[in-house]
Design an enzyme around this catalytic site. Structure first.
Site, mmCIF file in Angstrom:
data_model
loop_
_atom_site.group_PDB
_atom_site.id
_atom_site.type_symbol
_atom_site.label_atom_id
_atom_site.label_comp_id
_atom_site.label_asym_id
_atom_site.label_seq_id
_atom_site.Cartn_x
_atom_site.Cartn_y
_atom_site.Cartn_z
ATOM 1 N N HIS A 98 -2.957 11.433 11.482
ATOM 2 C CA HIS A 98 -2.354 10.150 11.128
ATOM 3 C C HIS A 98 -1.966 9.415 12.403
ATOM 4 C CE1 HIS A 98 -0.454 7.005 9.066
ATOM 5 N NE2 HIS A 98 0.388 7.657 8.299
ATOM 6 N N CYS A 118 2.568 2.203 8.817
ATOM 7 C CA CYS A 118 1.277 2.888 8.690
ATOM 8 C C CYS A 118 0.200 2.000 8.079
ATOM 9 C CB CYS A 118 1.441 4.139 7.834
ATOM 10 S SG CYS A 118 2.814 5.186 8.343
ATOM 11 N N HIS A 154 -5.274 6.638 1.228
ATOM 12 C CA HIS A 154 -4.277 6.784 2.292
ATOM 13 C C HIS A 154 -4.178 8.252 2.683
ATOM 14 C CE1 HIS A 154 -0.959 5.621 4.804
ATOM 15 N NE2 HIS A 154 -0.113 6.392 4.153
#
Length: 446
Positions: free
Chosen positions: A375, A203, A338
């Site tokens: 995401h 990620c 994040h």
């Protein structure tokens, strides 16, 4: 002496907007794009998460690329080419059609570094299914070189079938699945001869790519870099989304909204495809061609939790150490966190923020772009870096799509106007990959 590096082009492709203008309007307008999972996803499995963000719809042939070229790409490479063209156009480079590829003036000594997380797998699944079923491909005689393929019409029997339930083995499966393909296609189609590669940090891949590109320019290895992140996890039966769902990482919200840094959070919103390429340039080179500058990149730190393959270190020590290194002597005005909306990750991240910046009154403004976009794994860091650069340029911070926010966090609920001198973009990935990128407002008289 380190050279200064600036952002001069932004090329995003997401469900809420393709290109800087539409993307920016969507982000600052808090626009979302959610879809319910289709029935085809639940033939053999019942999902706990009921929504996802669809991939953007586009065609490279509409941009001037030959359909035979597009037919040789998996979705992740198509995204990388689209985002590159958008970024170059935004940076003011003249692009014209050549005999085979695009002609771009002024890309001498330009590198390419792209981040990907998992990459596309639809062609792999189809080819494997066809292989074990011993399908017979009725195809024309194979061509001897890639060059002949580029100049030919695509053969439908090599890629798709009129019957979608009968997959065919794709003879281009290997180059389509190569993880270097997103960067390779950029250099091939835009005539770049500098170093070109992809990297993977889950990620945090987009952030790692951007950080490494910043270092290559700062250290003098190149004068310019096309960099960012792309991801395409779309799969017609939902197998990849199921993998995340079985890890209990996806949102269980009835309306699909993940709500980062909220007491109601239950996991992240799955984004099946997105990408963003940024143009980074050495400052003097950018000034010499009269480029518009979004922001200056002035710091990059990366490290590893060395804790767990899918869980963050509860102590947050490695992340905190990165903050301490990059923030030394600097007042940060804005943090693009994040912010996945998973219960544990948001808790750890919030404690690190409080540890570094103190309580709410002394913290920078904090938001999570994943609350809007979902995401997108390997693309997320690049998209969030683009948002951070845009925020500095426009003196705007998008609000958080969050109800019942966690306490002692400086989370604006609405988009606001405010001057930003320094801003941070943070990314943390499966496997413990952590990265921070520090941006600064560019001032001509410095």
């Amino acid at each position: 002496m380190k050279r200064r590096v600036v952002v001069t082009g932004i090329g995003p492709a997401t469900a809420i907007g393709i290109g800087k203008k539409d993307f920016s309007a969507g982000i600052f307008g808090l626009k979302t794009c959610l879809a319910e999972i289709p029935n085809s996803y639940e033939q053999n499995y019942t999902f706990k998460s009921r929504y996802f963000v669809p991939k953007p719809k586009f065609s490279l042939t509409d941009l001037g690329f030959h359909k035979s070229v597009e037919g040789m790409m998996e979705e992740v490479s198509r995204l990388s080419v689209l985002c590159t063209m958008l970024a170059l156009q935004d940076a003011g480079f003249k692009i014209s059609n050549g005999d085979k590829y695009m002609q771009v003036e002024g890309l001498q000594n330009c590198g390419t570094i792209m981040g990907i997380g998992m990459s596309s797998l639809q062609t792999a699944f189809d080819s494997y299914t066809a292989h074990i079923a011993d399908s017979r491909v009725s195809a024309s005689e194979p061509r001897s070189t890639l060059e002949s393929t580029l100049n030919s019409e695509p053969n439908p029997s090599l890629n798709t079938n009129s019957n979608p339930n009968k997959p065919r083995f794709n003879r281009m499966v290997i180059p389509m699945l190569m993880t270097n393909s997103p960067a390779a296609w950029i250099s091939i189609l835009f005539g770049l001869k500098g170093f070109s590669y992809t990297l993977n940090a889950s990620c945090a891949s987009g952030s790692y790519a951007l950080g490494e590109a910043y270092r290559t320019i700062s250290d003098g290895r190149c004068d310019m870099s096309l960099t960012g992140g792309v991801e395409a996890l779309a799969e017609r039966n939902g197998a990849i989304m199921r993998g995340f769902d079985m890890l209990s990482t996806l949102t269980k919200a009835e309306d699909g909204r993940p709500q980062p840094f909220s007491h109601q959070r239950s996991g992240f919103l799955f984004n099946e495809g997105a990408g963003c390429v940024l143009v980074l340039e050495e400052l003097e080179r950018a000034l010499s061609r009269g480029a518009e500058i979004y922001a200056e990149v002035v710091g990059y730190e990366a490290g590893s939790d060395n804790y767990n393959i899918v869980q963050m270190d509860p102590s947050g020590d490695n992340i905190a150490s990165l903050f301490e290194k990059i923030c030394r002597g600097i007042k940060v005005d804005y943090l693009n966190a994040h912010g996945t909306a998973t219960p544990t990750n948001d808790d750890i991240e919030s404690r690190v923020i409080q540890r570094i910046f103190g309580d709410k009154s002394t913290q920078p403004f904090i938001n999570s772009t994943k609350g809007i976009l979902g995401h997108s794994i390997g693309a997320s860091g690049a998209l969030e870096a683009a948002v951070t650069a845009l925020s500095i340029k426009e003196s705007r911070i998008h609000g958080n799509l969050t109800f019942e926010p966690m306490g002692n966090l400086n989370l604006p609920m609405e988009t606001l106007k405010t001057p930003i001198e320094y801003a941070l973009s943070a990314s943390y990935g499966f496997g413990g990959h952590n990265a921070l990128i520090l941006f600064k407002r560019y001032l001509e008289d410095e």
